[in-house]
Motif scaffolding. Structure first.
Motif, PDB file in Angstrom:
ATOM      1  N   ARG A 285       0.824  -1.218   0.000  1.00 57.45           N
ATOM      2  CA  ARG A 285       0.000   0.000   0.000  1.00 57.45           C
ATOM      3  C   ARG A 285       0.850   1.256   0.000  1.00 57.45           C
ATOM      4  N   GLY A 286       0.466   2.236  -0.807  1.00 56.84           N
ATOM      5  CA  GLY A 286       1.174   3.503  -0.874  1.00 56.84           C
ATOM      6  C   GLY A 286       0.991   4.333   0.392  1.00 56.84           C
ATOM      7  N   SER A 287       2.041   5.033   0.770  1.00 59.85           N
ATOM      8  CA  SER A 287       1.996   5.834   1.995  1.00 59.85           C
ATOM      9  C   SER A 287       1.530   7.257   1.763  1.00 59.85           C
ATOM     10  N   GLU A 288       1.716   7.805   0.557  1.00 55.10           N
ATOM     11  CA  GLU A 288       1.321   9.184   0.257  1.00 55.10           C
ATOM     12  C   GLU A 288       0.203   9.244  -0.777  1.00 55.10           C
ATOM     13  N   PRO A 290      -1.997   6.496  -2.074  1.00 56.67           N
ATOM     14  CA  PRO A 290      -2.429   5.097  -2.127  1.00 56.67           C
ATOM     15  C   PRO A 290      -3.376   4.784  -3.277  1.00 56.67           C
ATOM     16  N   ASN A 332       7.609   1.275   2.341  1.00 56.95           N
ATOM     17  CA  ASN A 332       6.581   2.309   2.420  1.00 56.95           C
ATOM     18  C   ASN A 332       6.597   3.162   1.154  1.00 56.95           C
ATOM     19  N   LYS A 334       5.680   5.460  -2.087  1.00 57.01           N
ATOM     20  CA  LYS A 334       4.857   6.664  -2.242  1.00 57.01           C
ATOM     21  C   LYS A 334       3.489   6.305  -2.826  1.00 57.01           C
ATOM     22  N   THR A 336       0.888   3.054  -4.361  1.00 58.26           N
ATOM     23  CA  THR A 336       0.637   1.631  -4.152  1.00 58.26           C
ATOM     24  C   THR A 336       1.311   0.822  -5.258  1.00 58.26           C
TER      25      THR A 336
END
Length: 517
Positions: A285-288, A290, A332, A334, A336
């Motif tokens: 999963r994208g952190s910024e 998603p 983590n 950026k 997904t």
């Protein structure tokens, strides 16, 4: 004061660029080190290919492989699931055993085709005959009355079992010319023989089994030593069996000389009714961002003459290894990062085109898709697929790739959109930027593409490892990119066949309930 502020801003900008370059280098170095020093490719290949085996759509082996992949991803801490996209005629390959029992005894190289009916584990013995050289359909129908209980050969015998490259290496210019001339004449004569029956190579099997034939014998030579292509059966009641070139030729010549060969056939394949079919999907999963996606792509299914090692076990291994590395080095992201292992590519991109239909949110948010399919070799070409800005983005994502890998790759921008061939085309047709990581051949077409020789031993692991490095780095770069890939399409060239402007491909409607072939 203004001058000082301007100098400060310039310095800060330069420092940020330098920091970004240092961060990028650090991540890339870790990706390369993990791929080279802790590779999981050989073990993944063993588990997928040797232990599980081929992954024909609709078979228990395909569903078992789906479950294996989900479990493997979860063992790496990556969320994974099987998504049902349809159902297919269920079938499980069993034993194929064929013996020539007269005029001499020999066990033959043979394999029933996918979805072929079986002999229910019984030995069936019968004479072998070749479709006759009749003058017209009426004569053929008369001949049909005498084939009950016989095995019928419907392919010509190859005049030579040597591949062309072997002739060209060892023959004279005249002998090679004569061989090709003779082969063309035999092929034309055989095509005319088939036409004279009033049927085609596709409709012959049904007519023969309806007339009472015990089975259909073919030989689909792949133009390589010992390599035959194994596809699906067209018969519904009697087995269709591919015979190796050398043994097929022996039977054919005996039958044509009037020394009627007799064979005993035993096949134990099982029909299983309709089976659910799945895509295996995993994601970090994208952190910024998603809801924006970098997609790794490879079809999971195969034909089952071999174990599907280079079509598309190697593409599968590339994407699994890249995901493993990214989870460890870049946990983590950026955006997904999603990987799709598609079902039923071999029957028309059905798994990937179903995903496109079922997941408009991924298509909308797709930064890029990287697909690898065509064999075990190193990636040597990336096309822009007709996207106007592909040059800028692809080159930026390729920049930190080690030069030993990058220098092997030719690029083609903006290119033209792929209309088929592999799963990236399902996404391109929907207007999303899907790119094929096209690899060098290793005689793929002759020796491993859909053949009985597509097995573990044909994998070139150094090339696959480099492809995993390439994929992981490009995925990291695409995920971190400050810009979202624009969807602008280039003006397509004229079609050389008709002189008309080429058009962008349209999304295909997948077959979600299939019956074999």
């Amino acid at each position: 004061m203004k001058r000082s502020l301007k100098l400060f801003m310039i310095l800060a900008f330069c420092l940020s660029i330098n920091t970004y370059a240092q961060d990028t280098k650090a991540v890339v170095d870790k990706i390369v080190a993990e791929a080279n020093d802790n590779s999981q490719l050989e073990n993944l290949a063993y588990e997928l290919l040797d232990k599980n085996g081929p992954r024909l759509v609709g078979t228990p082996q395909m569903n078992s492989a789906n479950d294996w992949a989900v479990a493997k991803y979860k063992s790496w801490g990556i969320d994974a699931r099987n998504e049902k996209w349809g159902e297919w005629k269920g079938w499980e390959r069993g034993i194929t055993h064929v013996d020539m029992v007269s005029p001499r005894v020999k066990t033959l190289e043979a394999m029933q085709l996918a979805w072929s009916p079986s002999t229910n584990g019984k030995d069936v013995t019968g004479d072998v005959v070749v479709i006759p050289n009749v003058a017209n359909e009426a004569e053929f129908k008369t001949w049909l009355k005498g084939i009950k209980g016989k095995f019928v050969m419907i392919d010509m015998a190859q005049p030579t079992g040597r591949p062309d490259y072997n002739w060209e290496k060892n023959g004279t210019e005249l002998s090679v010319e004569n061989m090709k001339k003779d082969r063309s004449e035999v092929s034309r004569a055989w095509s005319q023989r088939v036409r004279n029956t009033g049927l085609t190579s596709r409709t012959l099997p049904a007519a023969l089994e309806e007339a009472g034939a015990a089975g259909i014998l073919i030989s689909n030579w792949s133009r390589g030593f010992g390599a035959n292509k194994i596809f699906g059966a067209a018969t519904k009641k009697v087995p269709t069996i591919d015979i190796g070139l050398e043994d097929y030729g022996t039977l054919f010549r005996m039958a044509e000389h009037g020394d009627t060969p007799k064979i005993t056939v035993k096949t134990t394949g099982k029909e299983l009714g309709m089976m659910p079919t799945f895509n295996t999907v995993a994601e970090i999963r994208g952190s910024e961002l998603p809801n924006e996606y970098v997609v790794l792509s490879a079809h999971f299914d195969s034909w089952d003459g071999g174990t599907g090692a280079t079509d598309n076990g190697t593409g599968t291994l590339v994407m699994m290894e890249a995901m493993r590395i990214l989870k460890k080095i870049y946990p983590n992201p950026k955006r997904t990062i999603l990987v799709g292992h598609w079902g039923s590519e071999e029957q028309g991109l059905n798994g990937s085109s179903s995903f496109v239909q079922d997941h408009p949110e991924v298509i909308k948010g797709m930064q890029a898709l990287f697909n690898q399919d065509n064999g075990t070799g190193r990636v040597v070409n990336i096309s822009g697929q007709g996207f106007l800005h592909a040059y800028e983005f692809i080159n930026r994502w390729l920049a930190p790739v080690p030069s030993a890998i990058r220098r092997e790759i030719d690029t083609n921008f903006p290119g033209t959109p792929g209309g088929g061939g592999s799963d990236y085309a399902s996404f391109v047709a929907a207007g999303a930027p899907g790119f094929s990581l096209s690899s060098t051949s290793w005689d793929y077409g002759a020796y491993t593409w859909h053949t009985n020789k597509d097995t573990y031993d044909k994998i070139v692991f150094e090339d696959v490892r480099n492809n995993a490095i390439l994929t992981a780095i490009m995925t990291y770069m695409a995920s971190e990119d400050d810009q979202f890939f624009p969807r602008d399409q280039s003006v397509l060239p004229l079609n050389p066949r008709n002189g008309q402007p080429m058009s962008w491909p349209t999304p295909r409607n997948p077959t979600r309930k299939g019956g074999g072939e």
